[in-house]
Write a protein that holds these residues in place. Structure first.
Motif, PDB file in Angstrom:
ATOM      1  N   THR A  64       0.848  -1.186   0.000  1.00 15.58           N
ATOM      2  CA  THR A  64       0.000   0.000   0.000  1.00 15.58           C
ATOM      3  C   THR A  64       0.887   1.241   0.000  1.00 15.58           C
ATOM      4  OG1 THR A  64      -0.091   0.296   2.403  1.00 15.58           O
ATOM      5  CG2 THR A  64      -1.645  -1.261   1.418  1.00 15.58           C
TER       6      THR A  64
ATOM      7  N   TRP B  63      -2.126  -4.750   0.355  1.00 16.27           N
ATOM      8  CA  TRP B  63      -3.520  -4.968   0.002  1.00 16.27           C
ATOM      9  C   TRP B  63      -3.595  -5.893  -1.197  1.00 16.27           C
ATOM     10  CZ3 TRP B  63      -4.767   0.863  -1.240  1.00 16.27           C
ATOM     11  CH2 TRP B  63      -4.261   1.205  -2.491  1.00 16.27           C
TER      12      TRP B  63
ATOM     13  N   ASP C 299     -11.733   0.906  -0.398  1.00 18.81           N
ATOM     14  CA  ASP C 299     -11.618  -0.226   0.521  1.00 18.81           C
ATOM     15  C   ASP C 299     -12.905  -1.030   0.386  1.00 18.81           C
ATOM     16  OD1 ASP C 299     -11.580  -1.987   2.647  1.00 18.81           O
ATOM     17  OD2 ASP C 299     -10.977  -0.503   4.145  1.00 18.81           O
TER      18      ASP C 299
ATOM     19  N   TYR D  26      -7.496  -4.610   2.455  1.00 16.89           N
ATOM     20  CA  TYR D  26      -6.270  -4.510   3.242  1.00 16.89           C
ATOM     21  C   TYR D  26      -5.956  -5.832   3.933  1.00 16.89           C
ATOM     22  CZ  TYR D  26      -6.334   0.546   2.581  1.00 16.89           C
ATOM     23  OH  TYR D  26      -6.309   1.803   2.037  1.00 16.89           O
ATOM     24  N   ASP D  27      -4.651  -6.051   4.155  1.00 20.21           N
ATOM     25  CA  ASP D  27      -4.223  -7.343   4.697  1.00 20.21           C
ATOM     26  C   ASP D  27      -4.775  -7.621   6.091  1.00 20.21           C
ATOM     27  OD1 ASP D  27      -2.666  -5.415   5.937  1.00 20.21           O
ATOM     28  OD2 ASP D  27      -0.735  -6.341   5.441  1.00 20.21           O
TER      29      ASP D  27
END
Length: 498
Positions: free
Chosen positions: A219, A225, A347, A393-394
């Motif tokens: 990111t 991500w 997101d 996102y992770d």
């Protein structure tokens, strides 16, 4: 005691999100929630604070924040700015305060993972890998205060800075953190289309597509991500009062949605520390109420293709903090009002359901206002969002996997045989396979294909109708092969017969 706060300098060393923090040399951690951290930092000297950072999510950010505090035991004070509507709506600051006020207990996260659950009305989780005694020690070693304005934050931080410097409450604590590396299948990187009847259904399909074929990349901040580029989501039949599944697997509820819709529909006065709201950008940012403009535009010219609202300011290139939602377009076709929105960065796990419902509310508001002020009584058409960077996102990958396991198969079982590309009648006529293409509604014949090679016919049909549903194309292949076998053996062929 180890001397005065002004004479002693400490170094804050975060384990997580290091590029999203402002560092000082003091003993106070300042949490600004949704308020821009720089708007607090500019009123303080570096020796006044240890670190300043924002906190958006009680289920994502809070766990990392506590890990950072455990690794920096010289932090003895905590000031939490819990001031905005966004803070109240998200609940992250309140949940953090409840951790220190009320403690925590062992329980399960929303995905069924064993964890520490904060004793709060706001769901907040801490990794079970963190030792219970370390968390208890942290709670009792930090003095915390809540603030309701930037001025109050600054005053509290400065008062703490005037105190004698304190010894660190212990040695740095670091605990293992489980990570998930998804398996990525081959797939198209650019240009995707996903359709569903409701926002909830479409969201599950989106998450599945990204988790299956999305590219993993760093990111612009910290972490990673999983991303697809240019993902168009089409929602066709969202009910007027919105569909929330039972039990609710969406990352928002009706109370959150009510506040969020206000941020899109209503103007907002300027407040120090807040970047903007979408409503502010639409209503007053450029000196014009763009929502009113498109209402008047469509009433005066119902077929107009220029009912456009823009949220991007050319100054955003220079100052940063640019809006994710950039462009909204309204269009009336066949007495149906559609809305298309472009988001530069999206997101998809945490934000897209709220984005989509807020935009749907805006679409309905415009439709209703047109009906009130004119003779047009438009139907609600589809909502379309084009997410130029559609990512997860992770720190939500495990939640996304859980969502897919619990919901995706059930959604796929809800088969809808309607295909806007049309229907296909397969017959054997004079020793040839004949496929007649008809419209999905009236059944008007629009094409005809014939031959003896089933695979060649499927390719011809898909080339002529590239938007045909994948499962429909698969069905055609199987039926044509069955018809081809009948042609070879002389058996009678009837479409869809066993």
């Amino acid at each position: 005691m180890i001397g005065t706060g002004q004479a002693t300098q400490f170094e804050y060393k975060p384990l997580h999100k290091p590029n999203q923090l402002i560092y000082g040399q003091g003993q106070t951690a300042v949490i600004t929630g949704w308020t821009v951290k720089a708007s607090v930092a500019k009123h303080l000297q570096p020796q006044d604070y240890a670190v300043i950072g924002q906190l958006y999510s009680p289920t994502r950010g809070l766990n990392l924040l506590l890990r950072n505090l455990l690794f920096n035991p010289h932090v003895r004070y905590l000031v939490v700015l819990n001031a905005t509507k966004e803070d109240k709506n998200a609940g992250a600051c309140e949940c953090l305060l409840d951790f220190f006020r009320n403690g925590f207990e062992e329980g399960l996260s929303d995905t069924g993972r064993k964890c520490w659950v904060i004793n709060s009305k706001i769901p907040g989780y801490v990794d079970i890998e963190i030792d219970v005694n370390a968390l208890k020690h942290l709670r009792h070693s930090i003095e915390f205060k809540e603030a309701n304005s930037i001025t109050e934050v600054v005053d509290i931080v400065k008062s703490f800075a005037q105190r004698e410097a304190l010894e660190p409450w212990g040695s740095p604590w670091e605990f293992p953190m489980s990570t998930i590396e998804p398996t990525v299948l081959p797939g198209t990187r650019y240009g995707h289309r996903i359709e569903g009847k409701t926002i909830a259904e479409t969201w599950v399909k989106i998450i599945h597509r990204i988790k299956t074929t999305g590219t993993i990349r760093p990111t612009g901040y910290d972490g990673k991500w999983q991303e697809l580029i240019d993902l168009m989501a089409v929602v066709t039949d969202e009910p007027e009062n919105f569909y929330f599944p039972e039990p609710n697997y969406l990352p928002i509820d009706r109370n959150f949605l009510e506040e969020y819709i206000c941020q899109i529909l209503d103007d907002a006065p300027y407040r120090e520390g807040l970047k903007y709201t979408y409503g502010q950008r639409l209503r007053s940012w450029f000196g014009k109420d763009q929502i009113e403009q498109v209402i008047h535009k469509l009433i005066g010219e119902i077929d107009a293709a220029s009912a456009v609202m823009n949220l991007w300011d050319v100054k955003d290139h220079d100052k940063g903090g640019s809006p994710c939602l950039n462009h909204i377009w309204l269009r009336v076709v066949d007495n149906e009002l559609s809305l298309t929105a472009t988001l530069r960065s999206n997101d998809m796990f945490a934000a897209w359901p709220a984005n989509a419902m807020g935009l749907r509310a805006l679409q309905k508001h415009i439709r209703d206002e047109i009906a009130k002020r004119s003779e047009y009584n438009l139907k609600m058409g589809p909502l379309m969002t084009l997410s130029q960077s559609a990512h997860i996102y992770d720190d939500t990958w495990s939640n996304a996997e859980q969502l897919i396991q619990q919901q995706y198969a059930a959604i796929c079982r809800k088969i809808d045989y309607y295909d806007p590309a049309g229907n296909f009648l397969i017959e054997i006529v004079e020793d040839k396979l004949v496929v007649t293409h008809t419209t999905p509604g009236s059944g008007e014949v629009v094409g005809c294909y014939s031959g003896k090679d089933a695979l060649k016919l499927v390719r011809e049909i898909c080339a002529a109708s590239p938007s045909i549903r994948p499962d429909h194309a698969g069905y055609l292949g199987m039926e044509l092969q069955r018809a081809a076998d009948c042609l070879k053996t002389g058996n009678k062929y009837i479409q869809d017969s066993k």
